[in-house]
Design an enzyme around this catalytic site. Structure first.
Site, PDB file in Angstrom:
ATOM      1  N   HIS A 132      43.782  41.587  39.076  1.00  0.00           N
ATOM      2  CA  HIS A 132      43.562  40.138  39.145  1.00  0.00           C
ATOM      3  C   HIS A 132      44.799  39.525  39.814  1.00  0.00           C
ATOM      4  O   HIS A 132      45.909  40.048  39.682  1.00  0.00           O
ATOM      5  CB  HIS A 132      43.402  39.613  37.716  1.00  0.00           C
ATOM      6  CG  HIS A 132      43.033  38.172  37.609  1.00  0.00           C
ATOM      7  ND1 HIS A 132      43.953  37.168  37.715  1.00  0.00           N
ATOM      8  CD2 HIS A 132      41.845  37.568  37.395  1.00  0.00           C
ATOM      9  CE1 HIS A 132      43.341  35.999  37.567  1.00  0.00           C
ATOM     10  NE2 HIS A 132      42.064  36.213  37.365  1.00  0.00           N
ATOM     11  N   ASP A 209      47.904  44.474  31.665  1.00  0.00           N
ATOM     12  CA  ASP A 209      47.158  43.217  31.633  1.00  0.00           C
ATOM     13  C   ASP A 209      45.868  43.494  30.860  1.00  0.00           C
ATOM     14  O   ASP A 209      44.934  44.091  31.389  1.00  0.00           O
ATOM     15  CB  ASP A 209      46.872  42.765  33.075  1.00  0.00           C
ATOM     16  CG  ASP A 209      45.901  41.594  33.141  1.00  0.00           C
ATOM     17  OD1 ASP A 209      45.360  41.196  32.095  1.00  0.00           O
ATOM     18  OD2 ASP A 209      45.685  41.083  34.257  1.00  0.00           O
ATOM     19  N   GLN A 212      40.965  41.561  29.887  1.00  0.00           N
ATOM     20  CA  GLN A 212      39.543  41.931  29.800  1.00  0.00           C
ATOM     21  C   GLN A 212      39.319  43.108  28.857  1.00  0.00           C
ATOM     22  O   GLN A 212      38.206  43.638  28.789  1.00  0.00           O
ATOM     23  CB  GLN A 212      39.000  42.285  31.200  1.00  0.00           C
ATOM     24  CG  GLN A 212      39.090  41.172  32.204  1.00  0.00           C
ATOM     25  CD  GLN A 212      38.176  39.983  31.887  1.00  0.00           C
ATOM     26  OE1 GLN A 212      37.329  40.036  30.983  1.00  0.00           O
ATOM     27  NE2 GLN A 212      38.357  38.886  32.605  1.00  0.00           N
ATOM     28  N   LYS A 235      39.426  34.276  26.156  1.00  0.00           N
ATOM     29  CA  LYS A 235      38.469  35.305  26.584  1.00  0.00           C
ATOM     30  C   LYS A 235      37.979  36.124  25.390  1.00  0.00           C
ATOM     31  O   LYS A 235      37.185  37.042  25.546  1.00  0.00           O
ATOM     32  CB  LYS A 235      39.114  36.227  27.625  1.00  0.00           C
ATOM     33  CG  LYS A 235      39.399  35.528  28.962  1.00  0.00           C
ATOM     34  CD  LYS A 235      39.820  36.526  30.002  1.00  0.00           C
ATOM     35  CE  LYS A 235      40.515  35.895  31.194  1.00  0.00           C
ATOM     36  NZ  LYS A 235      39.617  35.119  32.048  1.00  0.00           N
ATOM     37  N   CYS A 373      39.118  35.951  41.666  1.00  0.00           N
ATOM     38  CA  CYS A 373      40.588  36.021  41.683  1.00  0.00           C
ATOM     39  C   CYS A 373      41.054  37.463  41.869  1.00  0.00           C
ATOM     40  O   CYS A 373      42.026  37.911  41.239  1.00  0.00           O
ATOM     41  CB  CYS A 373      41.205  35.416  40.421  1.00  0.00           C
ATOM     42  SG  CYS A 373      40.767  33.715  40.170  1.00  0.00           S
TER      43      CYS A 373
HETATM   44  N1  7TS Z   1      44.009  39.177  34.162  1.00  0.00           N
HETATM   45  C1  7TS Z   1      42.710  39.497  34.196  1.00  0.00           C
HETATM   46  C2  7TS Z   1      42.301  40.925  34.253  1.00  0.00           C
HETATM   47  C3  7TS Z   1      41.761  38.470  34.179  1.00  0.00           C
HETATM   48  O1  7TS Z   1      40.471  38.796  34.210  1.00  0.00           O
HETATM   49  C4  7TS Z   1      42.175  37.123  34.134  1.00  0.00           C
HETATM   50  C5  7TS Z   1      41.207  35.984  34.212  1.00  0.00           C
HETATM   51  C6  7TS Z   1      43.551  36.864  34.063  1.00  0.00           C
HETATM   52  C7  7TS Z   1      44.436  37.903  34.100  1.00  0.00           C
HETATM   53  C8  7TS Z   1      44.088  35.470  33.921  1.00  0.00           C
HETATM   54  O2  7TS Z   1      43.813  35.001  32.648  1.00  0.00           O
HETATM   55  P1  7TS Z   1      44.236  33.513  32.220  1.00  0.00           P
HETATM   56  O3  7TS Z   1      43.640  33.352  30.861  1.00  0.00           O
HETATM   57  O4  7TS Z   1      45.711  33.451  32.209  1.00  0.00           O
HETATM   58  O5  7TS Z   1      43.631  32.602  33.238  1.00  0.00           O
HETATM   59  N2  7TS Z   1      39.959  36.317  34.780  1.00  0.00           N
HETATM   60  C9  7TS Z   1      38.991  35.450  35.176  1.00  0.00           C
HETATM   61  C10 7TS Z   1      37.774  35.869  35.676  1.00  0.00           C
HETATM   62  O6  7TS Z   1      37.424  37.037  35.782  1.00  0.00           O
HETATM   63  N3  7TS Z   1      37.051  34.794  35.997  1.00  0.00           N
HETATM   64  O7  7TS Z   1      37.768  33.694  35.724  1.00  0.00           O
HETATM   65  C11 7TS Z   1      38.995  34.088  35.214  1.00  0.00           C
END
Ligand code: 7TS
Length: 415
Positions: A132, A209, A212, A235, A373
């Protein structure tokens, strides 16, 4: 995610659990909502929303600074989440749990603070090809500032990392390996434990990371032996604006603060400031207290279901979804790794992902379309965008059926 999954507990009634998500009962464009955008953000059960509401109505005061009763109560409730997170991911010490605003913030914290002490000119930062942007861009910014270099582990046509290339890329200049546990764009579950073991053979620290991964299966940071592990509350059915960075104390104690301000200090004068201890030295300013308390309630909710039960249930649903999707002419699934979690990314030979997403939305079905992303991932698979359905444990086979029927309808419109 067999790696961390354990034996299932007693039978869980996922139909009953679904009823605890009021948002799912609404009509969207004339039909009951089918929510399949969980990788972007998942929905919140009523009890978590109620807990946050109750905090705002009756319990609010600032934390860590008040002698008065309300402030102490707020501090206790907020700090209780740290213990819950510690147990949830099996960290050794409570002090290894740092509150952040989310995965992005957690990774930026490590990129900035770790690099200050441990990354020098000519060092290498090793990422995978399917990260990501949150696990790419902060490292690029650091690489530029420090004169370090980004190296990339390639993946094969299924979306699995090419193991030999990975091992070859580890060398004496590798300052850190930063890798996703589960890819948001493909669903690949990286062999993270094996990767960490390999990196540690060369004393290379590893940031995972886990944005997910944590929502979908048990995660044990000690078993993985991760040095850093990042994830977001929103999430995993919790609130937005809150996240976690797990870090081994041996690193955190050596790392300088990332942001300055209230709460992160020991003593301040104009000549010199000394800092609070880990984890507080990384937590400057008034935090999102309600969200922190909300995450505590979320963890209790998830524990009652059992993360191992969630993993098994979602795996079955993913298998069903994969089968159904594959049965539609012209659909190609992007991401066919050996081990996958929760994500069905796909393209159609003739219909653009955005059109599929729009036609599904007209039927009350929410998916995400675009590059997710993860533009380098799209480039690797020679697509500009995919349509993506991402699952949670409150989804069911009926949702999948509505989703696949919706795609068939989209195809019929374009014929
Ligand atoms: N890392 C991964 C693997 C992610 O899927 C996401 C967000 C992030 C980091 C960032 O997370 P945040 O909570 O700091 O924003 N992924 C997604 C997605 O798949 N669609 O919208 C956001």
């Amino acid at each position: 995610m067999a790696e961390a999954a354990t034996k299932p507990k007693a039978d869980v009634d996922f139909n009953h659990i679904r009823k605890q998500f009021p948002v799912l009962t609404q009509q969207v464009n004339g039909q009951t909502l089918v929510y399949l955008d969980n990788a972007a953000s998942s929905q919140m059960p009523a009890r978590v929303a109620d807990r946050i509401h109750a905090y705002h109505r009756n319990e609010h005061a600032n934390v860590h600074r008040g002698i008065h009763t309300l402030s102490q109560k707020a501090t206790d409730a907020y700090e209780l989440t740290r213990e819950k997170v510690q147990k949830f991911i099996n960290a050794k010490h409570k002090d290894e749990i740092i509150y952040t605003t989310g995965t992005t913030d957690s990774i930026n914290l490590v990129a900035n603070s770790f690099s200050d002490r441990f990354i020098d000119e000519g060092d290498e930062i090793l990422l995978s090809e399917i990260e990501h942007h949150a696990n790419i861009v902060p490292w690029q910014m650091i690489a530029e500032r420090k004169g370090a270099n980004i190296r990339v582990i390639p993946v094969d046509d299924n979306g699995d990392i090419i193991w030999n290339r990975f091992v070859e890329l580890l060398n004496d200049n590798t300052a850190i390996l930063a890798v996703g546990h589960v890819s948001n764009a493909l669903g690949t579950v990286h062999p993270i434990k094996k990767m960490i073991t390999e990196a540690h053979k060369r004393s290379i620290p590893v940031l995972v990371d886990g944005a997910q991964a944590v929502p979908h299966a048990p995660v044990d940071v000690q078993d993985l032996n991760a040095d850093f592990y990042a994830f977001s509350a929103h999430k995993m059915c919790g609130p937005t604006g809150f996240g976690i960075l797990y870090g081994k104390k041996k690193y955190l104690d050596e790392m300088p603060p990332y942001r300055g301000g209230g709460d992160m200090i020991d003593k301040v004068s104009f000549e010199e400031t000394t800092y609070n201890i880990t984890p507080h030295k990384f937590e400057a300013g008034t935090p999102p207290i309600a969200a922190g308390i909300g995450l505590g309630e979320t963890i209790s909710f998830l524990n009652e279901i059992g993360m191992e039960n969630i993993a098994l249930y979602e795996q079955k649903l993913l298998d069903y979804g994969t089968e159904q999707l594959q049965s539609i002419d012209g659909i190609r699934i992007i991401g066919t790794a050996k081990e996958k979690a929760s994500v069905l990314s796909f393209v159609h030979d003739d219909i653009h992902a955005t059109d599929i997403g729009t036609i599904l939305d007209q039927q009350g079905i929410a998916i995400r379309t675009g590059h997710h992303c993860a533009q380098p991932t799209m480039r690797r698979f020679n697509v500009s965008a995919t349509a993506r359905a991402s699952l949670s444990f409150y989804n069911n086979e009926e949702d999948i059926d509505r989703f696949t029927e919706g795609i068939r309808k989209a195809i019929s419109i374009f014929e």
